[in-house]
Design an enzyme around this catalytic site. Structure first.
Site, mmCIF file in Angstrom:
data_model
loop_
_atom_site.group_PDB
_atom_site.id
_atom_site.type_symbol
_atom_site.label_atom_id
_atom_site.label_comp_id
_atom_site.label_asym_id
_atom_site.label_seq_id
_atom_site.Cartn_x
_atom_site.Cartn_y
_atom_site.Cartn_z
ATOM 1 N N GLU A 180 0.742 -1.313 0.089
ATOM 2 C CA GLU A 180 0.017 0.113 -0.054
ATOM 3 C C GLU A 180 1.047 1.282 0.049
ATOM 4 O O GLU A 180 0.593 2.206 -0.822
ATOM 5 C CB GLU A 180 -0.823 0.048 1.241
ATOM 6 N N GLN A 217 13.817 32.452 -17.392
ATOM 7 C CA GLN A 217 14.784 31.492 -16.705
ATOM 8 C C GLN A 217 14.036 31.008 -15.537
ATOM 9 O O GLN A 217 14.267 29.845 -15.311
ATOM 10 C CB GLN A 217 16.231 32.110 -16.500
ATOM 11 N N GLU A 251 5.040 11.096 9.839
ATOM 12 C CA GLU A 251 5.794 10.987 11.171
ATOM 13 C C GLU A 251 5.844 9.587 11.684
ATOM 14 O O GLU A 251 6.774 9.112 11.971
ATOM 15 C CB GLU A 251 5.066 11.833 12.158
#
Ligand SMILES: Cc1cc2nc3c(=O)[nH]c(=O)nc-3n(C[C@H](O)[C@H](O)[C@H](O)COP(=O)(O)OP(=O)(O)OC[C@H]3O[C@@H](n4cnc5c(N)ncnc54)[C@H](O)[C@@H]3O)c2cc1C
Length: 390
Positions: A251, A288, A376
């Site tokens: 997953e 740019q 986390e």
């Protein structure tokens, strides 16, 4: 699309079939499904017919064979052609609902649940997260207790009580592969049980409204004295946590593909827009600063794709890559969040409008660092596995 030497001839053919499916069935309807809050059942049958639903499932359970790399090839093409992360979540929910059944299910369970999901006639969901928490899977509190009065003469049953939330495809699902507590506290007391829609005491409480993934229905479920046959237990009692953890690797790799897949698509859309859109008398791409932005978007996508493919290849070769799958997901999500944000920025006000594709990818991206293991939590797991925990 330029030839990608990473893929075999068969995988190129699968990608061509996937692109044709997305262009024919998906992109003309996606905006309507976003508004409706769900995708039609007929899409599952069409995807099965196009050869997409059974990829990486063994032929013995109704799949098409192949491995995670075939799945990656298919998913990359799915996103490149304009399939969304929410749509992939809704259409391929079977990818998280039935692998445990395919690996450990009885012949009867495979016939009742795996084959019909892979041929697009049934929809399955995975029910792990609860209102009290999703990150701490070992802490689930939905209980399944065997009714001692059943079993002799009458099929043995569990009585299930508890609630699940944030369940993808839960509104439409015919059954939910549900994590329940059958034993003591912690991971050693968790089992997986298939609970079918229509079971008395099992209610779909509501369809949840979300920030993104709008075409993917998401539900809250409740179980009040729901009686479930013991025959619906997947594998041995109290082995559910290990089964869930085993499938999490796939997953997480799949969610990494969602992340770099929609980022790559957002880059392609932005690169074309930067050629067409003129400001101060010149196309955006003539500046740019814009060209460099596009190059950095490209760089982040390519690095995420290359690392994820490498980890998927190691997984396919049988190597344990639990920590690396966490890193692949976290890296791809970080790349994605930055890239989709830049895509909206370079589209200007247009990028903020509903119905403009980069706006949808921007919203869809936000779940990727939460679902399937928050960033986390995955860092914590990787820290332990890589030996950085104190
Ligand atoms: C759209 C959507 C679809 C979903 N589909 C499914 C599904 O099909 N099936 C299913 O079972 N679940 C599903 N989920 C649930 C998802 O897996 C959980 O939301 C996720 O695991 C986090 O759980 P939680 O929301 O309870 O957050 P919590 O566990 O309460 O954590 C909250 C936040 O705290 C932080 N955190 C948590 N633990 C730690 C820690 N140890 N250290 C540091 N920080 C931490 C993270 O930032 C985390 O996002 C879905 C969620 C959403 C939003």
């Amino acid at each position: 699309m330029s030839h990608d030497a990473f893929w075999t001839g068969e995988q190129h053919a699968l990608q061509a079939a996937t692109r044709a499916f997305v262009e024919r069935e998906v992109t003309p309807n996606l905006q309507d499904w976003e508004a409706a809050g769900q995708v039609p059942r007929s899409l599952h049958a069409a995807a099965a017919k196009a050869g997409l639903l059974g990829v990486a499932f063994p032929e013995q359970v109704g799949g098409q064979g192949g491995d995670i790399l075939d799945s990656l090839a298919m998913q990359e093409a799915f996103f490149a052609a304009g399939g969304s992360s929410g749509l992939a979540a809704a259409l391929f929910t079977g990818g998280i609902a039935v692998p445990h059944l395919a690996a450990r299910g009885t012949a009867e369970q495979i016939d009742s649940f795996v084959r019909p999901v892979l041929d697009g006639t049934k929809i399955g969901s995975l029910g792990v997260t609860e209102p009290g928490g999703g990150s701490d899977v070992a802490g689930i509190t939905t209980v399944a207790v065997r009714d001692p009065s059943t079993g002799s003469g009458q099929a043995a049953e569990y009585v299930v009580n508890g609630a699940k939330t944030f369940i993808t495809s839960g509104v439409r699902a015919d059954f939910v592969t549900t994590a329940v507590r059958t034993g003591g506290p912690g991971h050693a007391g968790v089992s997986l049980l298939v609970i079918e829609k229509g079971t008395p005491g099992f209610t779909v409480d509501r369809a949840l409204e979300k920030m993104g993934w709008l075409c993917s229905d998401t539900a809250s479920l409740s179980f009040v004295d729901a009686r479930v046959p013991v025959a619906n237990l997947i594998g041995e009692e109290n082995t559910g946590f290990a089964q869930i953890a085993e499938q999490f690797v796939v997953e997480r790799i799949a969610l990494a593909v969602h992340a770099y897949g929609i980022a790559a698509r957002s880059l392609a859309l932005t690169a074309s827009y930067a050629q067409e859109r003129e400001t101060f008398g010149k196309p955006l791409a003539a500046r740019q600063v814009v060209r460099h932005r596009l190059v950095e978007m490209h760089q982040r996508v390519d690095v995420a794709r290359t690392y994820t493919r490498a980890i998927a290849a190691r997984h396919a070769a049988g190597e344990g890559v639990v920590a690396e799958a966490c890193l692949a997901k976290n890296n791809a999500v970080e790349a994605c969040e930055w890239v989709v944000s830049q895509a909206v920025q370079l589209h200007g006000g247009t990028g903020y409008m509903h119905g403009v594709e980069v706006e949808r990818h921007y919203r869809d991206a936000r779940i990727l660092g939460i679902g399937g293991g928050a960033t986390e939590v995955l860092n914590d797991l990787a820290a332990r596995l890589l030996g950085y925990a104190g």
